[in-house]
Write an enzyme that holds these catalytic residues in place. Structure first.
Site, PDB file in Angstrom:
ATOM      1  N   ILE A   8       0.838  -1.150  -0.026  1.00 15.37           N
ATOM      2  CA  ILE A   8      -0.011  -0.085   0.092  1.00 15.37           C
ATOM      3  C   ILE A   8       0.832   1.299  -0.032  1.00 15.37           C
ATOM      4  CG2 ILE A   8      -0.322   0.201   2.541  1.00 15.37           C
ATOM      5  CD1 ILE A   8      -3.281   0.642   1.841  1.00 15.37           C
ATOM      6  N   ASP A  31       1.376  -0.556   9.593  1.00 18.33           N
ATOM      7  CA  ASP A  31       1.605   0.724  10.223  1.00 18.33           C
ATOM      8  C   ASP A  31       3.031   0.888  10.239  1.00 18.33           C
ATOM      9  OD1 ASP A  31       0.778   1.640  13.904  1.00 18.33           O
ATOM     10  OD2 ASP A  31       1.041   2.875  11.974  1.00 18.33           O
ATOM     11  N   GLY A 116      -4.370  -8.737  10.473  1.00 16.80           N
ATOM     12  CA  GLY A 116      -2.841  -9.134  11.070  1.00 16.80           C
ATOM     13  C   GLY A 116      -2.653  -9.467  12.354  1.00 16.80           C
TER      14      GLY A 116
HETATM   15  N1  APR Z   1       0.598  -3.123   2.262  1.00 21.62           N
HETATM   16  C1  APR Z   1      -0.752  -3.565   2.458  1.00 21.62           C
HETATM   17  N2  APR Z   1      -0.985  -4.433   3.269  1.00 21.62           N
HETATM   18  C2  APR Z   1      -0.066  -4.865   4.267  1.00 21.62           C
HETATM   19  C3  APR Z   1       1.327  -4.239   4.288  1.00 21.62           C
HETATM   20  C4  APR Z   1       1.517  -3.456   3.321  1.00 21.62           C
HETATM   21  N3  APR Z   1       2.815  -2.821   2.897  1.00 21.62           N
HETATM   22  N4  APR Z   1       1.695  -4.848   5.527  1.00 21.62           N
HETATM   23  C5  APR Z   1       0.791  -5.648   5.944  1.00 21.62           C
HETATM   24  N5  APR Z   1      -0.097  -5.479   5.422  1.00 21.62           N
HETATM   25  C6  APR Z   1      -1.403  -6.446   5.635  1.00 21.62           C
HETATM   26  C7  APR Z   1      -1.157  -7.446   6.349  1.00 21.62           C
HETATM   27  O1  APR Z   1      -0.776  -8.757   5.707  1.00 21.62           O
HETATM   28  C8  APR Z   1      -2.820  -7.484   7.037  1.00 21.62           C
HETATM   29  O2  APR Z   1      -3.539  -8.206   5.975  1.00 21.62           O
HETATM   30  O3  APR Z   1      -2.473  -5.669   6.494  1.00 21.62           O
HETATM   31  C9  APR Z   1      -3.343  -6.203   7.125  1.00 21.62           C
HETATM   32  C10 APR Z   1      -3.549  -5.727   8.551  1.00 21.62           C
HETATM   33  O4  APR Z   1      -2.240  -6.254   9.432  1.00 21.62           O
HETATM   34  P1  APR Z   1      -1.632  -5.494  10.347  1.00 21.62           P
HETATM   35  O5  APR Z   1      -0.484  -4.434   9.822  1.00 21.62           O
HETATM   36  O6  APR Z   1      -0.986  -6.466  11.443  1.00 21.62           O
HETATM   37  O7  APR Z   1      -2.870  -4.484  11.174  1.00 21.62           O
HETATM   38  P2  APR Z   1      -3.939  -5.119  12.341  1.00 21.62           P
HETATM   39  O8  APR Z   1      -4.081  -6.450  12.261  1.00 21.62           O
HETATM   40  O9  APR Z   1      -4.955  -3.835  12.121  1.00 21.62           O
HETATM   41  O10 APR Z   1      -3.244  -4.719  13.661  1.00 21.62           O
HETATM   42  C11 APR Z   1      -2.807  -3.597  14.094  1.00 21.62           C
HETATM   43  O11 APR Z   1      -0.576  -3.932  14.357  1.00 21.62           O
HETATM   44  O12 APR Z   1       1.111  -2.989  13.249  1.00 21.62           O
HETATM   45  C12 APR Z   1       0.559  -3.013  14.339  1.00 21.62           C
HETATM   46  O13 APR Z   1       0.336  -0.628  15.034  1.00 21.62           O
HETATM   47  C13 APR Z   1      -0.252  -1.731  14.611  1.00 21.62           C
HETATM   48  O14 APR Z   1      -0.972  -1.975  16.907  1.00 21.62           O
HETATM   49  C14 APR Z   1      -1.806  -2.072  15.538  1.00 21.62           C
HETATM   50  C15 APR Z   1      -1.777  -3.377  14.995  1.00 21.62           C
END
Ligand code: APR
Length: 166
Positions: A8, A31, A116
């Site tokens: 993204i 994030d 995630g």
């Molecule tokens: N581009 C697109 N999607 C991504 C990317 C990227 N660069 N990196 C990871 N993802 C996807 C993951 O594979 C997952 O499907 O984003 C989705 C959400 O995963 P997470 O990033 O782990 O977010 P979430 O499950 O909402 O958890 C949020 O994780 O990183 C920490 O600070 C954040 O505490 C918060 C928690």
């Protein structure tokens, strides 16, 4: 609505949505990727926002990202599905779109919020995301394109299936 299997942080859109935590001070997953790509000014602006409750969204500039803005939203942590997780996840998509509309943005990309680290079941999340966005777009013609930016084939297939069964 369309689905891409991509990073993204590379998308050239008016806003990418960040799956943040309530502190808005960065983390891992998408994030971490967004903060790394945007640079330290993003964290500086986030510090001035004083956090964000689960289910809500706040907007910042995009800094070094190709996207003009980042809409930070905080998805629910999955705890079995009986603590309003589905409602809160739907609220993340809706409030992010409301914020995009308020800021006259026309193109926006979402990651698969909460699927995630927050462990929301991926298929249920994809169906909720697609139905919430589809319902919102009926009422908001100013948003021209919503992209589900999935990270991996299975997540992309779930979102494509959800769109096909609308
Ligand atoms: N581009 C697109 N999607 C991504 C990317 C990227 N660069 N990196 C990871 N993802 C996807 C993951 O594979 C997952 O499907 O984003 C989705 C959400 O995963 P997470 O990033 O782990 O977010 P979430 O499950 O909402 O958890 C949020 O994780 O990183 C920490 O600070 C954040 O505490 C918060 C928690």
């Amino acid at each position: 609505m369309d689905v891409v299997d991509a990073d993204i942080t590379q998308l050239v859109v008016d806003a990418i949505v960040n799956a943040a935590n309530e502190s808005l001070l960065g983390g891992g997953g998408v994030d971490g990727a967004i903060h790394r790509a945007a640079g330290p000014s993003l964290l500086q602006e986030c510090r001035e926002l004083h956090g964000c409750p689960t289910g809500e969204a706040k907007i910042t500039k995009g800094y070094n990202l190709p996207a003009k803005h980042v809409i930070h939203t905080v998805g629910p942590i999955w705890q079995g599905g009986h603590l309003r997780e589905p409602e809160l996840l739907s609220s993340c998509y809706r409030q992010s779109l409301e914020l995009a509309q308020k800021n006259n943005l026309t193109t926006i990309a979402f990651p698969a919020i909460s699927t995630g680290v927050y462990r929301f079941p991926a298929e249920q999340a994809a169906n909720l995301a697609v139905s919430t966005v589809a319902d919102f777009l009926v009422t908001c013609p100013s948003i021209q394109k919503v992209t589900f930016c999935c990270f991996g084939h299975s997540s992309a297939m779930l979102h494509r299936n959800a769109i096909e069964t609308l």
